[in-house]
Design a protein around this motif. Structure first.
Motif, PDB file in Angstrom:
ATOM      1  N   CYS A 120       0.841  -1.205   0.000  1.00 20.29           N
ATOM      2  CA  CYS A 120       0.000   0.000   0.000  1.00 20.29           C
ATOM      3  C   CYS A 120       0.874   1.252   0.000  1.00 20.29           C
ATOM      4  O   CYS A 120       0.633   2.188  -0.773  1.00 20.29           O
ATOM      5  N   ASP A 121       1.890   1.271   0.854  1.00 15.94           N
ATOM      6  CA  ASP A 121       2.782   2.430   0.948  1.00 15.94           C
ATOM      7  C   ASP A 121       3.486   2.704  -0.376  1.00 15.94           C
ATOM      8  O   ASP A 121       3.806   3.859  -0.694  1.00 15.94           O
ATOM      9  N   GLU A 122       3.740   1.657  -1.157  1.00 11.36           N
ATOM     10  CA  GLU A 122       4.425   1.811  -2.438  1.00 11.36           C
ATOM     11  C   GLU A 122       3.460   2.043  -3.602  1.00 11.36           C
ATOM     12  O   GLU A 122       3.868   2.071  -4.761  1.00 11.36           O
ATOM     13  N   GLY A 123       2.158   2.191  -3.303  1.00 15.44           N
ATOM     14  CA  GLY A 123       1.173   2.516  -4.336  1.00 15.44           C
ATOM     15  C   GLY A 123       0.776   1.347  -5.218  1.00 15.44           C
ATOM     16  O   GLY A 123       0.243   1.555  -6.310  1.00 15.44           O
ATOM     17  N   MET A 124       0.995   0.140  -4.751  1.00 18.93           N
ATOM     18  CA  MET A 124       0.705  -1.049  -5.551  1.00 18.93           C
ATOM     19  C   MET A 124      -0.725  -1.563  -5.371  1.00 18.93           C
ATOM     20  O   MET A 124      -1.140  -2.476  -6.068  1.00 18.93           O
ATOM     21  N   ALA A 176       5.174  -6.404  -9.528  1.00 21.00           N
ATOM     22  CA  ALA A 176       6.077  -6.458 -10.676  1.00 21.00           C
ATOM     23  C   ALA A 176       5.746  -7.615 -11.616  1.00 21.00           C
ATOM     24  O   ALA A 176       5.913  -7.508 -12.823  1.00 21.00           O
ATOM     25  N   SER A 177       5.244  -8.718 -11.072  1.00 23.08           N
ATOM     26  CA  SER A 177       5.039  -9.902 -11.902  1.00 23.08           C
ATOM     27  C   SER A 177       3.581 -10.306 -12.102  1.00 23.08           C
ATOM     28  O   SER A 177       3.291 -11.211 -12.875  1.00 23.08           O
ATOM     29  N   ARG A 178       2.648  -9.657 -11.391  1.00 24.11           N
ATOM     30  CA  ARG A 178       1.262 -10.104 -11.458  1.00 24.11           C
ATOM     31  C   ARG A 178       0.301  -8.952 -11.215  1.00 24.11           C
ATOM     32  O   ARG A 178       0.589  -8.039 -10.458  1.00 24.11           O
ATOM     33  N   LEU A 179      -0.857  -9.010 -11.863  1.00 26.15           N
ATOM     34  CA  LEU A 179      -1.961  -8.078 -11.621  1.00 26.15           C
ATOM     35  C   LEU A 179      -3.157  -8.906 -11.176  1.00 26.15           C
ATOM     36  O   LEU A 179      -3.596  -9.811 -11.898  1.00 26.15           O
ATOM     37  N   VAL A 180      -3.645  -8.613  -9.973  1.00 27.80           N
ATOM     38  CA  VAL A 180      -4.791  -9.338  -9.428  1.00 27.80           C
ATOM     39  C   VAL A 180      -5.875  -8.330  -9.068  1.00 27.80           C
ATOM     40  O   VAL A 180      -5.595  -7.310  -8.439  1.00 27.80           O
ATOM     41  N   GLU A 181      -7.103  -8.606  -9.493  1.00 25.65           N
ATOM     42  CA  GLU A 181      -8.260  -7.788  -9.113  1.00 25.65           C
ATOM     43  C   GLU A 181      -9.294  -8.706  -8.482  1.00 25.65           C
ATOM     44  O   GLU A 181      -9.529  -9.813  -8.967  1.00 25.65           O
ATOM     45  N   ALA A 182      -9.909  -8.217  -7.411  1.00 28.74           N
ATOM     46  CA  ALA A 182     -10.914  -9.009  -6.709  1.00 28.74           C
ATOM     47  C   ALA A 182     -12.020  -8.100  -6.190  1.00 28.74           C
ATOM     48  O   ALA A 182     -11.801  -6.909  -5.949  1.00 28.74           O
ATOM     49  N   ARG A 183     -13.202  -8.677  -6.015  1.00 23.35           N
ATOM     50  CA  ARG A 183     -14.356  -7.955  -5.457  1.00 23.35           C
ATOM     51  C   ARG A 183     -14.640  -8.519  -4.069  1.00 23.35           C
ATOM     52  O   ARG A 183     -14.665  -9.727  -3.872  1.00 23.35           O
ATOM     53  N   ILE A 184     -14.862  -7.641  -3.097  1.00 23.67           N
ATOM     54  CA  ILE A 184     -15.179  -8.051  -1.735  1.00 23.67           C
ATOM     55  C   ILE A 184     -16.617  -8.568  -1.712  1.00 23.67           C
ATOM     56  O   ILE A 184     -17.547  -7.868  -2.093  1.00 23.67           O
ATOM     57  N   GLU A 185     -16.791  -9.802  -1.255  1.00 24.52           N
ATOM     58  CA  GLU A 185     -18.121 -10.416  -1.177  1.00 24.52           C
ATOM     59  C   GLU A 185     -18.688 -10.375   0.244  1.00 24.52           C
ATOM     60  O   GLU A 185     -19.900 -10.327   0.425  1.00 24.52           O
ATOM     61  N   GLU A 186     -17.796 -10.416   1.224  1.00 30.65           N
ATOM     62  CA  GLU A 186     -18.239 -10.441   2.623  1.00 30.65           C
ATOM     63  C   GLU A 186     -17.119  -9.903   3.499  1.00 30.65           C
ATOM     64  O   GLU A 186     -15.942 -10.146   3.236  1.00 30.65           O
ATOM     65  N   LEU A 187     -17.473  -9.134   4.534  1.00 32.72           N
ATOM     66  CA  LEU A 187     -16.505  -8.657   5.512  1.00 32.72           C
ATOM     67  C   LEU A 187     -16.807  -9.328   6.848  1.00 32.72           C
ATOM     68  O   LEU A 187     -17.845  -9.057   7.456  1.00 32.72           O
ATOM     69  N   GLU A 239      -3.595 -12.032 -13.665  1.00 33.98           N
ATOM     70  CA  GLU A 239      -2.738 -12.089 -14.845  1.00 33.98           C
ATOM     71  C   GLU A 239      -1.273 -12.054 -14.462  1.00 33.98           C
ATOM     72  O   GLU A 239      -0.855 -11.221 -13.663  1.00 33.98           O
ATOM     73  N   ARG A 240      -0.512 -12.948 -15.044  1.00 34.35           N
ATOM     74  CA  ARG A 240       0.937 -12.912 -14.894  1.00 34.35           C
ATOM     75  C   ARG A 240       1.483 -11.936 -15.929  1.00 34.35           C
ATOM     76  O   ARG A 240       1.061 -11.946 -17.081  1.00 34.35           O
ATOM     77  N   LYS A 241       2.401 -11.082 -15.517  1.00 31.61           N
ATOM     78  CA  LYS A 241       2.995 -10.111 -16.421  1.00 31.61           C
ATOM     79  C   LYS A 241       4.235 -10.701 -17.074  1.00 31.61           C
ATOM     80  O   LYS A 241       4.963 -11.467 -16.449  1.00 31.61           O
ATOM     81  N   GLN A 242       4.455 -10.319 -18.311  1.00 33.55           N
ATOM     82  CA  GLN A 242       5.690 -10.665 -18.993  1.00 33.55           C
ATOM     83  C   GLN A 242       6.750  -9.669 -18.530  1.00 33.55           C
ATOM     84  O   GLN A 242       6.548  -8.467 -18.606  1.00 33.55           O
ATOM     85  N   ILE A 243       7.858 -10.172 -18.050  1.00 36.21           N
ATOM     86  CA  ILE A 243       8.921  -9.314 -17.567  1.00 36.21           C
ATOM     87  C   ILE A 243      10.066  -9.348 -18.568  1.00 36.21           C
ATOM     88  O   ILE A 243      10.575 -10.412 -18.907  1.00 36.21           O
ATOM     89  N   ASN A 244      10.450  -8.173 -19.043  1.00 34.12           N
ATOM     90  CA  ASN A 244      11.570  -8.055 -19.959  1.00 34.12           C
ATOM     91  C   ASN A 244      12.698  -7.358 -19.208  1.00 34.12           C
ATOM     92  O   ASN A 244      12.614  -6.172 -18.906  1.00 34.12           O
TER      93      ASN A 244
END
Length: 91
Positions: free
Chosen positions: A12-16, A41-52, A72-77
């Motif tokens: 969170c502190d690094e804006g990720m 750096a290597s992955r993008l994950v999105e999720a929806r909160i269903e229950e707290l 999604e796994r990112k391609q790293i060059n």
């Protein structure tokens, strides 16, 4: 998603981490229906909160609390890490 609190805070502190499209702080309050995006750096994950939950959650139940929207796994060059425009006096 992120299993340890210190790592979640650092990300969170690094804006990720974003909540509903906005960069999130470690103390951001979540609501059912919110969307969380974690862009490392290597992955993008999105999720929806269903229950707290109100308290501690068993490991086998944790996955029921959110729905993964994207994983999604990112391609790293490695060449992208180097800037060809900069001159290095050491070489």
């Amino acid at each position: 998603m992120i299993k340890r609190r210190p790592l979640a805070k650092k990300m969170c502190d690094e804006g990720m981490v974003q909540v509903n499209g906005r960069v999130a702080k470690a103390g951001t309050k979540l609501l059912v229906g919110d969307t969380i995006a974690i862009d490392s750096a290597s992955r993008l994950v999105e999720a929806r909160i269903e229950e707290l939950p109100g308290g501690n959650v068993r490991k086998d139940r944790a996955a029921e609390l959110y729905s993964v929207l994207k994983n999604e796994r990112k391609q790293i060059n490695i060449l992208d890490w180097f800037d060809d425009d900069e001159e290095d006096d050491d070489f």
